[in-house]
Design an enzyme around this catalytic site. Sequence first.
Site, PDB file in Angstrom:
ATOM      1  N   ARG A 248       0.857  -1.198   0.000  1.00  0.00           N
ATOM      2  CA  ARG A 248       0.000   0.000   0.000  1.00  0.00           C
ATOM      3  C   ARG A 248       0.890   1.245   0.000  1.00  0.00           C
ATOM      4  O   ARG A 248       0.639   2.211  -0.704  1.00  0.00           O
ATOM      5  CB  ARG A 248      -0.961   0.022   1.198  1.00  0.00           C
ATOM      6  CG  ARG A 248      -1.662   1.371   1.363  1.00  0.00           C
ATOM      7  CD  ARG A 248      -2.955   1.353   2.172  1.00  0.00           C
ATOM      8  NE  ARG A 248      -2.942   0.448   3.299  1.00  0.00           N
ATOM      9  CZ  ARG A 248      -2.257   0.632   4.441  1.00  0.00           C
ATOM     10  NH1 ARG A 248      -1.522   1.721   4.614  1.00  0.00           N
ATOM     11  NH2 ARG A 248      -2.311  -0.254   5.402  1.00  0.00           N
TER      12      ARG A 248
ATOM     13  N   TYR B   5     -17.122  17.157 -14.988  1.00  0.00           N
ATOM     14  CA  TYR B   5     -17.413  15.728 -15.031  1.00  0.00           C
ATOM     15  C   TYR B   5     -18.442  15.407 -13.935  1.00  0.00           C
ATOM     16  O   TYR B   5     -18.262  15.788 -12.767  1.00  0.00           O
ATOM     17  CB  TYR B   5     -16.123  14.931 -14.804  1.00  0.00           C
ATOM     18  CG  TYR B   5     -16.354  13.454 -14.733  1.00  0.00           C
ATOM     19  CD1 TYR B   5     -16.755  12.743 -15.875  1.00  0.00           C
ATOM     20  CD2 TYR B   5     -16.224  12.756 -13.547  1.00  0.00           C
ATOM     21  CE1 TYR B   5     -17.001  11.380 -15.811  1.00  0.00           C
ATOM     22  CE2 TYR B   5     -16.452  11.386 -13.475  1.00  0.00           C
ATOM     23  CZ  TYR B   5     -16.841  10.715 -14.607  1.00  0.00           C
ATOM     24  OH  TYR B   5     -17.084   9.373 -14.545  1.00  0.00           O
TER      25      TYR B   5
ATOM     26  N   ASP C  63      -7.691  18.919 -13.847  1.00  0.00           N
ATOM     27  CA  ASP C  63      -8.032  17.594 -14.349  1.00  0.00           C
ATOM     28  C   ASP C  63      -7.614  17.567 -15.817  1.00  0.00           C
ATOM     29  O   ASP C  63      -8.238  18.197 -16.658  1.00  0.00           O
ATOM     30  CB  ASP C  63      -9.540  17.357 -14.175  1.00  0.00           C
ATOM     31  CG  ASP C  63      -9.965  15.942 -14.578  1.00  0.00           C
ATOM     32  OD1 ASP C  63      -9.306  15.356 -15.462  1.00  0.00           O
ATOM     33  OD2 ASP C  63     -10.965  15.451 -14.024  1.00  0.00           O
TER      34      ASP C  63
ATOM     35  N   LYS D  49      -9.004   6.703 -19.134  1.00  0.00           N
ATOM     36  CA  LYS D  49      -9.346   7.263 -20.449  1.00  0.00           C
ATOM     37  C   LYS D  49      -8.137   7.182 -21.391  1.00  0.00           C
ATOM     38  O   LYS D  49      -7.698   6.103 -21.711  1.00  0.00           O
ATOM     39  CB  LYS D  49      -9.865   8.693 -20.266  1.00  0.00           C
ATOM     40  CG  LYS D  49     -10.879   8.842 -19.113  1.00  0.00           C
ATOM     41  CD  LYS D  49     -12.181   8.090 -19.345  1.00  0.00           C
ATOM     42  CE  LYS D  49     -13.051   8.006 -18.085  1.00  0.00           C
ATOM     43  NZ  LYS D  49     -13.352   9.268 -17.453  1.00  0.00           N
TER      44      LYS D  49
HETATM   45  C1  LIG Z   1     -13.853   9.607 -16.112  1.00  0.00           C
HETATM   46  C2  LIG Z   1     -13.435  10.885 -15.529  1.00  0.00           C
HETATM   47  C3  LIG Z   1     -13.187  11.006 -14.155  1.00  0.00           C
HETATM   48  C4  LIG Z   1     -13.389   9.843 -13.198  1.00  0.00           C
HETATM   49  O1  LIG Z   1     -12.445   8.836 -13.403  1.00  0.00           O
HETATM   50  P1  LIG Z   1     -12.710   7.273 -13.161  1.00  0.00           P
HETATM   51  O2  LIG Z   1     -11.454   6.643 -13.623  1.00  0.00           O
HETATM   52  O3  LIG Z   1     -13.919   6.895 -13.954  1.00  0.00           O
HETATM   53  O4  LIG Z   1     -12.955   7.089 -11.704  1.00  0.00           O
HETATM   54  C5  LIG Z   1     -12.751  12.242 -13.681  1.00  0.00           C
HETATM   55  N1  LIG Z   1     -12.585  13.295 -14.505  1.00  0.00           N
HETATM   56  C6  LIG Z   1     -12.821  13.208 -15.836  1.00  0.00           C
HETATM   57  C7  LIG Z   1     -12.627  14.402 -16.692  1.00  0.00           C
HETATM   58  C8  LIG Z   1     -13.250  12.018 -16.389  1.00  0.00           C
HETATM   59  O5  LIG Z   1     -13.511  11.933 -17.700  1.00  0.00           O
END
Ligand SMILES: *Cc1c(COP(=O)(O)O)cnc(C)c1O
Length: 397
Positions: free
Chosen positions: A46, A98, A170, A195
């Site tokens: 961890r 998001y 982000d 993504k």
């Molecule tokens: C998908 C997404 C998230 C969340 O991420 P997960 O891997 O699904 O938990 C956060 N910010 C953006 C811009 C996203 O597209």
Amino acid sequence: MEFESRLAQIGSISEPVTGAVSFPIYNATAFRHPRLGESTGFDYSRTKNPTRTVLEEAIADLESGDAGFAFSSGMAALQTIFAMFGQGDHLLVSLDLYGGTYRLIEQVLNRFGITASYVDTNDLDELERNCTANTKAVLIETPTNPLMRITNLRKVSEWAKGRGLLVIVDNTLLTPFFQRPLELGADLVIHSATKYLGGHNDVLAGLIVTKGKELSEQIGFLQNSIGAVLGPNDSWLLMRGMKTLALRMERHQFNATQIAKFLTEHALVEEVYYPGLESHPDQVLQSKQSSGNTGILSFKVRKARYVDPILRHIRLIAFAESLGGVESLMTYPAVQTHGDIPVEIRNRVGVNDRLLRFSVGIEHIDDLISDLAHAFDAALAEEHAEGQVQEGGQSND
Ligand SMILES: *Cc1c(COP(=O)(O)O)cnc(C)c1O
């Protein structure tokens, strides 16, 4: 070394014993101590795992940061960042956000006394008006999803520095291949690596990159204390995906640009949201702070009645949530990704019942365009057929 080379070489010179070109997966959770008071650098997974460490060092380097941290999902990474804040703290957050991040703030963080104001993060007056004595940070998505609004990261970072606020970006939609927020003044970068970084719709992961010793130690402490870490197998899968990021992003960008042009000229489409189009209001800003464009675009069809037949008739393009993978996916934000955002906010930003989001994959552009053209024709044919039935009904009266 150039960016493409650093990507291709992730983990390939890190294994000192065998020289393995693909870094091994260390499934061990415990590591022997040589003797009392000594450690190999690894004690318990961890806290630190060799496979995860290679990934964390790679993302820190790619984002021009000081330290990287890997989590079990993008939401776990966001939750770890939010754990820096406490009772009474306030955040300024991009309005067009998001949906999962909005839900985490409003339905979970609120219970711990943390609140947020949703603002146009490119409007300094609006940021200023909403900034209180308790405001601690600005959380920015740029481009936003699904409406592809752009925030001037340098300008907002300068403003935030003056107020003593942290800037969190982000960077999921552009990835460090196209945009590096820490170089523009941000303090923390977060990714849903599920993504583009993973890129194959097959691994769920989140990443954080920090600037400065203090923030790096703080996030390291929280990562270990909360424990939502990425496992070694998924760390390996993510690194495997990241090696081809440059090639994929170039193809995503090329395809999305062609699709955006096709949509702009199609009679069924009212508006296209893509920062690579010259008609996009922030095209110049975007081209200055980023070296390319994402593969995500959104478009509004002229009538809500077209949405259902389009989603029924696309074949190659899958009707599915998520984005950033090699396979093309189309989604309907108003009921899916953004279903948790209240209608008032959705309407204010323009996520209405005529908006579709397209995560353009790396298939051949001709196949993608013919799939879309076919689905649009089918939507028009259904409308025409229903129109005739109605007219027929009236004449029978
Ligand atoms: C998908 C997404 C998230 C969340 O991420 P997960 O891997 O699904 O938990 C956060 N910010 C953006 C811009 C996203 O597209």
